[in-house]
Design a protein around this motif. Sequence first.
Motif, mmCIF file in Angstrom:
data_model
loop_
_atom_site.group_PDB
_atom_site.id
_atom_site.type_symbol
_atom_site.label_atom_id
_atom_site.label_comp_id
_atom_site.label_asym_id
_atom_site.label_seq_id
_atom_site.Cartn_x
_atom_site.Cartn_y
_atom_site.Cartn_z
ATOM 1 N N TYR A 1 0.718 -9.461 6.225
ATOM 2 C CA TYR A 1 1.688 -8.454 6.642
ATOM 3 C C TYR A 1 1.352 -7.193 5.879
ATOM 4 O O TYR A 1 0.524 -7.203 4.964
ATOM 5 N N TYR A 2 2.003 -6.089 6.264
ATOM 6 C CA TYR A 2 1.780 -4.848 5.530
ATOM 7 C C TYR A 2 3.093 -4.402 4.917
ATOM 8 O O TYR A 2 4.108 -4.265 5.604
ATOM 9 N N ALA A 3 3.071 -4.157 3.609
ATOM 10 C CA ALA A 3 4.213 -3.578 2.905
ATOM 11 C C ALA A 3 3.655 -2.554 1.936
ATOM 12 O O ALA A 3 2.913 -2.908 1.010
ATOM 13 N N GLY A 4 3.972 -1.289 2.157
ATOM 14 C CA GLY A 4 3.391 -0.247 1.319
ATOM 15 C C GLY A 4 4.201 1.027 1.348
ATOM 16 O O GLY A 4 5.282 1.087 1.946
ATOM 17 N N TYR A 5 3.660 2.053 0.706
ATOM 18 C CA TYR A 5 4.389 3.319 0.621
ATOM 19 C C TYR A 5 4.306 4.077 1.945
ATOM 20 O O TYR A 5 3.392 3.894 2.743
ATOM 21 N N ASN A 6 5.305 4.947 2.168
ATOM 22 C CA ASN A 6 5.301 5.811 3.337
ATOM 23 C C ASN A 6 4.225 6.882 3.193
ATOM 24 O O ASN A 6 3.992 7.401 2.090
ATOM 25 N N PRO A 7 3.556 7.261 4.268
ATOM 26 C CA PRO A 7 2.587 8.347 4.173
ATOM 27 C C PRO A 7 3.305 9.674 3.931
ATOM 28 O O PRO A 7 4.273 9.992 4.621
ATOM 29 N N PRO A 8 2.878 10.464 2.944
ATOM 30 C CA PRO A 8 3.535 11.749 2.679
ATOM 31 C C PRO A 8 3.395 12.696 3.870
ATOM 32 O O PRO A 8 2.309 12.875 4.423
ATOM 33 N N THR A 9 4.518 13.269 4.276
ATOM 34 C CA THR A 9 4.548 14.263 5.350
ATOM 35 C C THR A 9 5.495 15.378 4.948
ATOM 36 O O THR A 9 6.194 15.291 3.947
ATOM 37 N N SER A 10 5.558 16.421 5.757
ATOM 38 C CA SER A 10 6.502 17.503 5.471
ATOM 39 C C SER A 10 7.939 17.023 5.563
ATOM 40 O O SER A 10 8.839 17.554 4.902
ATOM 41 N N ARG B 1 7.149 6.302 -1.454
ATOM 42 C CA ARG B 1 7.981 5.302 -2.105
ATOM 43 C C ARG B 1 7.571 3.920 -1.618
ATOM 44 O O ARG B 1 7.351 3.710 -0.419
ATOM 45 N N PHE B 2 7.487 2.968 -2.547
ATOM 46 C CA PHE B 2 7.146 1.600 -2.192
ATOM 47 C C PHE B 2 8.413 0.793 -1.901
ATOM 48 O O PHE B 2 9.470 1.043 -2.488
ATOM 49 N N PRO B 3 8.311 -0.201 -1.024
ATOM 50 C CA PRO B 3 9.442 -1.110 -0.821
ATOM 51 C C PRO B 3 9.753 -1.905 -2.092
ATOM 52 O O PRO B 3 8.870 -2.161 -2.916
ATOM 53 N N THR B 4 11.022 -2.277 -2.217
ATOM 54 C CA THR B 4 11.463 -3.182 -3.283
ATOM 55 C C THR B 4 11.966 -4.453 -2.608
ATOM 56 O O THR B 4 12.994 -4.437 -1.935
ATOM 57 N N ILE B 5 11.204 -5.537 -2.782
ATOM 58 C CA ILE B 5 11.461 -6.762 -2.034
ATOM 59 C C ILE B 5 11.694 -7.901 -3.016
ATOM 60 O O ILE B 5 10.831 -8.202 -3.836
ATOM 61 N N ASP B 6 12.861 -8.520 -2.938
ATOM 62 C CA ASP B 6 13.173 -9.630 -3.832
ATOM 63 C C ASP B 6 12.171 -10.765 -3.628
ATOM 64 O O ASP B 6 11.747 -11.039 -2.501
ATOM 65 N N ASN B 7 11.806 -11.433 -4.720
ATOM 66 C CA ASN B 7 10.787 -12.469 -4.597
ATOM 67 C C ASN B 7 11.284 -13.736 -3.907
ATOM 68 O O ASN B 7 10.499 -14.659 -3.667
ATOM 69 N N GLN B 8 12.569 -13.794 -3.560
ATOM 70 C CA GLN B 8 13.079 -14.901 -2.758
ATOM 71 C C GLN B 8 13.365 -14.497 -1.313
ATOM 72 O O GLN B 8 13.893 -15.296 -0.532
ATOM 73 N N VAL C 1 6.321 -3.000 6.837
ATOM 74 C CA VAL C 1 7.386 -2.403 6.023
ATOM 75 C C VAL C 1 6.794 -1.239 5.228
ATOM 76 O O VAL C 1 5.843 -1.443 4.461
ATOM 77 N N VAL C 2 7.324 -0.033 5.404
ATOM 78 C CA VAL C 2 6.852 1.092 4.606
ATOM 79 C C VAL C 2 8.032 1.915 4.097
ATOM 80 O O VAL C 2 9.068 2.022 4.748
ATOM 81 N N GLY C 3 7.838 2.493 2.905
ATOM 82 C CA GLY C 3 8.767 3.464 2.363
ATOM 83 C C GLY C 3 9.831 2.867 1.468
ATOM 84 O O GLY C 3 9.718 1.746 0.969
ATOM 85 N N ASP C 4 10.875 3.646 1.258
ATOM 86 C CA ASP C 4 11.956 3.293 0.349
ATOM 87 C C ASP C 4 12.883 2.290 1.030
ATOM 88 O O ASP C 4 13.936 2.643 1.575
#
Length: 221
Positions: free
Chosen positions: A17-26, A32-39, A48-51
């Motif tokens: 899967y992909y979970a990473g930061y949002n691409p910077p734009t205007s 910001r990276f996702p915060t995902i509980d380990n459970q 999943v991208v961004g905050d």
Amino acid sequence: MWNHHGYQNGPYNLYTYYAGYNPPTSVNPYPRFPTIDNQAFLSPFTFVVGDVTIQKNTFVAPFVSIRADEGTPFYIGSNSNLQDGVILHGLKNKYFEKDNKRYSIYIGDQVSCAHGALIHGPCRVDDNVFIGFKAIVYNAIIGERSFISSGAVVTNGVKLRPNSFVPPGASIDTQHKADSLGTVPKTEEEFAKEVQRVNQEFPAAYSLYFGKNKCSCGLAC
């Protein structure tokens, strides 16, 4: 391992899967990276991208798209489930508040978003809500324990009081319509509870199924 018929025994594990930061734009210049509980559990082919915050024991099924690349931030509470094909996206600079914090999308605890639902910010979905197959929630506040049936649309800044029942295919686009809704029938209430019960077992079960190890950030490693 392949058997003598040429078929594989057991699952072929392409756990990706992909979970990473949002691409910077205007529109959204700060990555910001996702915060995902380990459970929590992210299925294969999830994006999943961004905050984005995803809390404990929440199940995210295959082909779910959670894009906090325009509207941001997103919050998804514990013991919730986003089923196959659910889409989360939000408009820039449009928010609803929850506990004195602003969110593009807020989804509470024990919320079920059924297959193909579209949740578009700004919106707030309080605890124990069921959102049905291919339903749309956009620019709305959904009170706790409400039930939005398949194919329904809730939009245009409306606020559903707790325990509201939106019938199949209904369009709730004025506050008068929202205020005229009845309470959730017992059959739908029991159905929503059963969906919750089943989906709360999936994070642990699928983690074992895929033999997946996760680091403290919640991402596969």
